[in-house]
Design an enzyme around this catalytic site. Sequence first.
Site, PDB file in Angstrom:
ATOM      1  N   GLU A 143      22.767  17.338  49.509  1.00 16.93           N
ATOM      2  CA  GLU A 143      21.575  16.495  49.702  1.00 16.93           C
ATOM      3  C   GLU A 143      21.895  15.593  50.890  1.00 16.93           C
ATOM      4  O   GLU A 143      22.625  14.608  50.745  1.00 16.93           O
ATOM      5  CB  GLU A 143      21.330  15.630  48.463  1.00 16.93           C
ATOM      6  CG  GLU A 143      20.935  16.393  47.226  1.00 16.93           C
ATOM      7  CD  GLU A 143      19.501  16.860  47.239  1.00 16.93           C
ATOM      8  OE1 GLU A 143      18.730  16.413  48.112  1.00 16.93           O
ATOM      9  OE2 GLU A 143      19.156  17.685  46.396  1.00 16.93           O
ATOM     10  N   LYS A 192      32.817  10.841  42.407  1.00 18.86           N
ATOM     11  CA  LYS A 192      33.339   9.904  43.410  1.00 18.86           C
ATOM     12  C   LYS A 192      32.190   9.153  44.069  1.00 18.86           C
ATOM     13  O   LYS A 192      31.423   9.712  44.845  1.00 18.86           O
ATOM     14  CB  LYS A 192      34.128  10.647  44.498  1.00 18.86           C
ATOM     15  CG  LYS A 192      34.898   9.644  45.363  1.00 18.86           C
ATOM     16  CD  LYS A 192      35.104  10.096  46.789  1.00 18.86           C
ATOM     17  CE  LYS A 192      34.063   9.649  47.764  1.00 18.86           C
ATOM     18  NZ  LYS A 192      33.955   8.219  48.028  1.00 18.86           N
ATOM     19  N   CYS A 203      16.885   8.346  52.040  1.00 12.14           N
ATOM     20  CA  CYS A 203      16.776   9.615  52.764  1.00 12.14           C
ATOM     21  C   CYS A 203      15.327  10.044  52.910  1.00 12.14           C
ATOM     22  O   CYS A 203      14.980  10.728  53.860  1.00 12.14           O
ATOM     23  CB  CYS A 203      17.584  10.685  52.053  1.00 12.14           C
ATOM     24  SG  CYS A 203      17.087  10.899  50.332  1.00 12.14           S
ATOM     25  N   GLU A 243      18.626  10.137  62.454  1.00 12.71           N
ATOM     26  CA  GLU A 243      18.232   9.358  61.283  1.00 12.71           C
ATOM     27  C   GLU A 243      18.747   7.925  61.459  1.00 12.71           C
ATOM     28  O   GLU A 243      19.956   7.699  61.476  1.00 12.71           O
ATOM     29  CB  GLU A 243      18.833   9.990  60.025  1.00 12.71           C
ATOM     30  CG  GLU A 243      18.393   9.306  58.748  1.00 12.71           C
ATOM     31  CD  GLU A 243      19.078   9.898  57.525  1.00 12.71           C
ATOM     32  OE1 GLU A 243      20.293  10.172  57.581  1.00 12.71           O
ATOM     33  OE2 GLU A 243      18.388  10.064  56.505  1.00 12.71           O
TER      34      GLU A 243
HETATM   35  P1  NAD Z   1      28.422   9.492  53.998  1.00 14.44           P
HETATM   36  O1  NAD Z   1      28.289  10.924  54.302  1.00 14.44           O
HETATM   37  O2  NAD Z   1      29.152   8.634  54.911  1.00 14.44           O
HETATM   38  O3  NAD Z   1      29.114   9.287  52.573  1.00 14.44           O
HETATM   39  C1  NAD Z   1      28.619   9.946  51.423  1.00 14.44           C
HETATM   40  C2  NAD Z   1      29.772  10.219  50.482  1.00 14.44           C
HETATM   41  O4  NAD Z   1      30.622  11.206  51.070  1.00 14.44           O
HETATM   42  C3  NAD Z   1      30.653   8.993  50.224  1.00 14.44           C
HETATM   43  O5  NAD Z   1      31.066   9.003  48.878  1.00 14.44           O
HETATM   44  C4  NAD Z   1      31.826   9.234  51.164  1.00 14.44           C
HETATM   45  O6  NAD Z   1      33.010   8.602  50.740  1.00 14.44           O
HETATM   46  C5  NAD Z   1      31.950  10.736  51.079  1.00 14.44           C
HETATM   47  N1  NAD Z   1      32.651  11.350  52.213  1.00 14.44           N
HETATM   48  C6  NAD Z   1      32.721  10.905  53.491  1.00 14.44           C
HETATM   49  N2  NAD Z   1      33.472  11.761  54.231  1.00 14.44           N
HETATM   50  C7  NAD Z   1      33.849  12.764  53.407  1.00 14.44           C
HETATM   51  C8  NAD Z   1      34.590  13.955  53.579  1.00 14.44           C
HETATM   52  N3  NAD Z   1      35.125  14.290  54.752  1.00 14.44           N
HETATM   53  N4  NAD Z   1      34.759  14.770  52.509  1.00 14.44           N
HETATM   54  C9  NAD Z   1      34.214  14.470  51.313  1.00 14.44           C
HETATM   55  N5  NAD Z   1      33.509  13.353  51.089  1.00 14.44           N
HETATM   56  C10 NAD Z   1      33.315  12.510  52.119  1.00 14.44           C
HETATM   57  O7  NAD Z   1      26.924   9.032  53.740  1.00 14.44           O
HETATM   58  P2  NAD Z   1      26.427   7.582  53.443  1.00 14.44           P
HETATM   59  O8  NAD Z   1      26.494   6.843  54.735  1.00 14.44           O
HETATM   60  O9  NAD Z   1      27.121   7.047  52.226  1.00 14.44           O
HETATM   61  O10 NAD Z   1      24.940   7.848  53.006  1.00 14.44           O
HETATM   62  C11 NAD Z   1      23.901   7.896  53.906  1.00 14.44           C
HETATM   63  C12 NAD Z   1      23.494   9.332  54.145  1.00 14.44           C
HETATM   64  O11 NAD Z   1      23.210   9.974  52.898  1.00 14.44           O
HETATM   65  C13 NAD Z   1      22.230   9.399  54.959  1.00 14.44           C
HETATM   66  O12 NAD Z   1      22.321  10.435  55.894  1.00 14.44           O
HETATM   67  C14 NAD Z   1      21.182   9.722  53.903  1.00 14.44           C
HETATM   68  O13 NAD Z   1      20.041  10.330  54.419  1.00 14.44           O
HETATM   69  C15 NAD Z   1      21.936  10.602  52.994  1.00 14.44           C
HETATM   70  N6  NAD Z   1      21.270  10.652  51.701  1.00 14.44           N
HETATM   71  C16 NAD Z   1      20.641  11.807  51.336  1.00 14.44           C
HETATM   72  C17 NAD Z   1      19.962  11.876  50.132  1.00 14.44           C
HETATM   73  C18 NAD Z   1      19.271  13.145  49.705  1.00 14.44           C
HETATM   74  O14 NAD Z   1      18.931  13.242  48.545  1.00 14.44           O
HETATM   75  N7  NAD Z   1      19.050  14.094  50.576  1.00 14.44           N
HETATM   76  C19 NAD Z   1      19.926  10.767  49.283  1.00 14.44           C
HETATM   77  C20 NAD Z   1      20.573   9.597  49.701  1.00 14.44           C
HETATM   78  C21 NAD Z   1      21.252   9.557  50.918  1.00 14.44           C
END
Ligand code: NAD
Length: 480
Positions: free
Chosen positions: A249, A175, A283, A383
Amino acid sequence: MTLTRSQNLIGGRWADPSSREHRDLTDPATGQLVGQAAESTPADVDAAAAAAAAAAPGWGEATPRERAEALSTWADALAAHRDELAALESANVGKPILLARGEVDEAVDCLRFYAGAVRTGHGLATGDYRRGTTSFVRREPLGAVGLITAWNFPLMGAVWKAGAALAAGNTCVLKPAEQTPLTTLALGELSTGILPAGVLNVVTGGGAAVGAAVASHPGLRMVSLTGAVSTGTAVATAAAATLKRVHLELGGNCPVVVLDDADLEAVALGIRRTALVNSGQVCLAAARVLVDRSRHDELVERLLAAFAEVRVGNPAEGEEIEMGPLAFAGHRDRVAAFLASPGTGRVLQPHPEAGRHGDPAGAFLTPTVVTGASQYDAVVQEEIFGPVVTVQPFEGDAEAVAWANGTAFGLAASLWTTDLARAMTLTPRLDFGTVWLNDHLSMLPEMPHGGRKASGYGSEGSALGLEEFTQVKHVWVNHG
Ligand code: NAD
């Protein structure tokens, strides 16, 4: 072959979502429509999980060589569509075209890495540990797994997870983030005819409906998420009901620790490269600069000069654009809100075109340095995920380490010094999954990437990332 689909890939076929609804996707540089994606429902996740479960026995029993050949062919298909994939990623995420091409190259390399790695398993030695018996360990796939990715590196993020999961013999429901699904759908399109039907299923839609259904699905044996800390908590909580394995992650907010003997020219260039890449939406981006008080003013001056050189604009203008817009307007507004109330800090924006760049409808921000913020201000603790660094002067190595470790996050940190002995003394004290010395943000498929504390747990990349998607079985043979 068209790479733009607005359906779900389930069991090798493209299917409309059960809702019959779609979400518009926009180019964040212009606000123009770039495509649509299916707004799926938990019923679509059910169908995808069933397809993944049906394909699991056959794919799991394929030999490592057979799986490796399929992954390598898939990698070749990506490489053959490099320019189209990069253009899609650039338009959907607002990413500079050179960065988008680099992301495709990394994705291809990552698939090839996993294709090779799965053929070189290692572990405990088989042995006759009791007389008349032989024991050995099998590493087996889990079955059908769920993969949920973020919007900042959609193609790379999907391949890091799907490459490892599939190489290890699992099938998956993937997804992508609802804002940026286009290259993940293209990844699905390029897999058809190469991967057996049902091995890779792609379901698009929102986190609350589709993501939550993946995390809680009883037919999926593991969920791997890249996303925000709050999403990690929600996913781990939902996964607990079925006791599925969880890999997280999450956010970074990474410190850059600059000791008094550091080469400040290299530091400033390193921060420019790693704080502004992908508009800071990484990230692992350099976010919190902690510098010895004696070098603070010089470093701020160098950073402002380096940031002023960055060409910000619409990536469609050409390769000279180093920084595009943020990925969508809502996120731009969130970053701008941090800058409007930086706590005790001062906001310095050196760019000659400070304010808006390019199209007024675009989600642009200018490279920004915040000085004078305290360790306890939100601009330091949270962040920001934008083209912003905070700079804090510290006194003594102990304070540097305490401040570096002094947030909820534990993803990665860098330490800049010309004194190897000092570096080797401080490295073990930095509570992070990655520590770079005189570098920042560099990643390799051969080495693991993963967080501690609120940044999550588990490894992505390397043989360890492959093992995340396996389970062990001890086989005891009584032949006495
Ligand atoms: P987000 O958490 O809003 O969304 C990430 C994914 O989770 C999306 O596909 C979203 O639809 C899904 N999601 C949202 N709510 C959910 C729920 N309740 N249950 C299951 N899935 C759900 O994050 P974002 O805004 O897309 O990404 C930014 C974040 O991701 C930042 O905090 C960044 O640091 C982190 N990130 C971490 C890494 C790593 O490797 N550690 C890499 C890239 C991004």
